[in-house]
Design a protein around this motif. Structure first.
Motif, short mmCIF file in Angstrom:
data_model
loop_
_atom_site.label_atom_id
_atom_site.label_comp_id
_atom_site.label_asym_id
_atom_site.label_seq_id
_atom_site.Cartn_x
_atom_site.Cartn_y
_atom_site.Cartn_z
N TRP A 116 5.36 13.53 -16.45
CA TRP A 116 6.15 12.54 -15.72
C TRP A 116 5.44 12.19 -14.42
N VAL A 117 5.29 10.90 -14.17
CA VAL A 117 4.77 10.43 -12.89
C VAL A 117 5.84 9.57 -12.25
N LEU A 118 6.13 9.83 -10.99
CA LEU A 118 7.12 9.08 -10.23
C LEU A 118 6.40 8.36 -9.10
N ILE A 119 6.57 7.05 -9.03
CA ILE A 119 6.01 6.25 -7.94
C ILE A 119 7.17 5.64 -7.19
N ASP A 120 7.34 6.03 -5.94
CA ASP A 120 8.43 5.55 -5.10
C ASP A 120 7.89 4.47 -4.16
N ALA A 121 8.16 3.23 -4.51
CA ALA A 121 7.73 2.10 -3.68
C ALA A 121 8.92 1.47 -2.97
N ASP A 167 12.09 -0.22 -2.71
CA ASP A 167 13.03 -0.98 -3.54
C ASP A 167 12.60 -1.03 -5.00
N LEU A 168 11.44 -0.47 -5.31
CA LEU A 168 10.95 -0.37 -6.68
C LEU A 168 10.51 1.07 -6.93
N VAL A 169 11.12 1.69 -7.93
CA VAL A 169 10.75 3.05 -8.32
C VAL A 169 10.26 2.99 -9.77
N ILE A 170 9.10 3.60 -10.02
CA ILE A 170 8.49 3.55 -11.34
C ILE A 170 8.41 4.97 -11.91
N HIS A 171 8.89 5.13 -13.14
CA HIS A 171 8.83 6.41 -13.85
C HIS A 171 7.93 6.23 -15.06
N LEU A 172 6.89 7.05 -15.16
CA LEU A 172 6.00 7.06 -16.32
C LEU A 172 6.19 8.39 -17.02
N PHE A 173 6.55 8.34 -18.29
CA PHE A 173 6.86 9.56 -19.04
C PHE A 173 6.00 9.69 -20.28
N ARG A 174 5.75 10.93 -20.68
CA ARG A 174 5.33 11.19 -22.04
C ARG A 174 6.59 11.09 -22.89
N PRO A 175 6.47 10.81 -24.19
CA PRO A 175 7.66 10.54 -25.02
C PRO A 175 8.73 11.63 -24.96
N GLU A 176 8.32 12.91 -25.04
CA GLU A 176 9.30 14.00 -25.06
C GLU A 176 10.08 14.07 -23.74
N ALA A 177 9.39 13.87 -22.64
CA ALA A 177 10.04 13.93 -21.33
C ALA A 177 11.00 12.75 -21.15
N ARG A 178 10.61 11.59 -21.65
CA ARG A 178 11.49 10.42 -21.53
C ARG A 178 12.80 10.67 -22.26
N VAL A 179 12.73 11.27 -23.43
CA VAL A 179 13.94 11.59 -24.19
C VAL A 179 14.76 12.65 -23.44
N ARG A 191 0.85 -1.19 0.00
CA ARG A 191 0.00 0.00 0.00
C ARG A 191 0.89 1.24 0.00
N LEU A 192 0.67 2.10 -0.99
CA LEU A 192 1.46 3.33 -1.12
C LEU A 192 0.79 4.47 -0.38
N ARG A 193 1.60 5.33 0.19
CA ARG A 193 1.08 6.58 0.76
C ARG A 193 1.04 7.61 -0.36
N ARG A 194 0.18 8.57 -0.24
CA ARG A 194 0.02 9.61 -1.27
C ARG A 194 1.33 10.31 -1.59
N ASN A 195 2.18 10.53 -0.59
CA ASN A 195 3.43 11.25 -0.86
C ASN A 195 4.44 10.40 -1.62
N GLN A 196 4.11 9.14 -1.89
CA GLN A 196 5.00 8.29 -2.66
C GLN A 196 4.73 8.39 -4.16
N ILE A 197 3.73 9.18 -4.53
CA ILE A 197 3.39 9.38 -5.94
C ILE A 197 3.49 10.88 -6.24
N GLN A 198 4.39 11.21 -7.15
CA GLN A 198 4.57 12.61 -7.57
C GLN A 198 4.20 12.68 -9.05
N ALA A 199 3.43 13.69 -9.42
CA ALA A 199 2.97 13.75 -10.80
C ALA A 199 3.07 15.16 -11.38
N SER A 200 3.37 15.20 -12.67
CA SER A 200 3.29 16.41 -13.48
C SER A 200 2.64 15.98 -14.80
N PRO A 201 2.36 16.91 -15.69
CA PRO A 201 1.72 16.50 -16.96
C PRO A 201 2.58 15.55 -17.80
#
Length: 128
Positions: free
Chosen positions: A88-93, A95-107, A76-86
């Motif tokens: 890029w989304v960062l999920i800090d779990a 030992d597991l960190v997840i980055h979700l990007f739009r294509p331009e941001a990933r580049v 179960r994640l706490r709200r402060n473990q998820i940071q979002a912008s239009p």
């Protein structure tokens, strides 16, 4: 100031979480899903997942579904473990960190170059 690292979770438990996250991302049609083992290269996590979504709405949906998938897997994640912008989304779990990007941001951020297998090792950086 460096945040204190939580105790590591068992390797098989970490792989369960990675599998749950990967399945969730595949179900949401994430593109270019990359799982990086950064054990020994990073002092804040052991696995990093990087994935691409085409629009902000898709990123937000992927984040919600990831949170649900990880909760079903027992994390179960706490709200402060998820940071979002239009772009890029960062999920800090921990030992597991997840980055979700739009294509331009990933580049732009190019985390694969920074953390991927071709990136300099910590020992190599020390000798530079």
């Amino acid at each position: 100031m460096k945040r204190p690292r939580k105790p590591k979770i068992a390797p098989d438990r970490l792989e369960q979480l990675v599998a749950a996250a990967r399945t969730s991302l595949e179900d949401d049609k994430a593109e270019d899903i990359l799982v990086l083992d950064v054990t020994g290269r990073s002092d804040f996590t052991d696995r990093m997942i990087i994935a691409t979504g085409q629009v902000e709405r898709q990123l937000q949906a992927m984040a919600v579904h990831l949170e649900e998938a990880l909760e079903k897997a027992g994390l179960r994640l706490r709200r402060n473990q998820i940071q979002a912008s239009p772009d890029w989304v960062l999920i800090d779990a921990g030992d597991l960190v997840i980055h979700l990007f739009r294509p331009e941001a990933r580049v732009t951020y190019a985390l694969e170059r920074m953390w991927g297998p071709e990136s300099p090792s910590p020992e190599g950086a020390a000798g530079a």
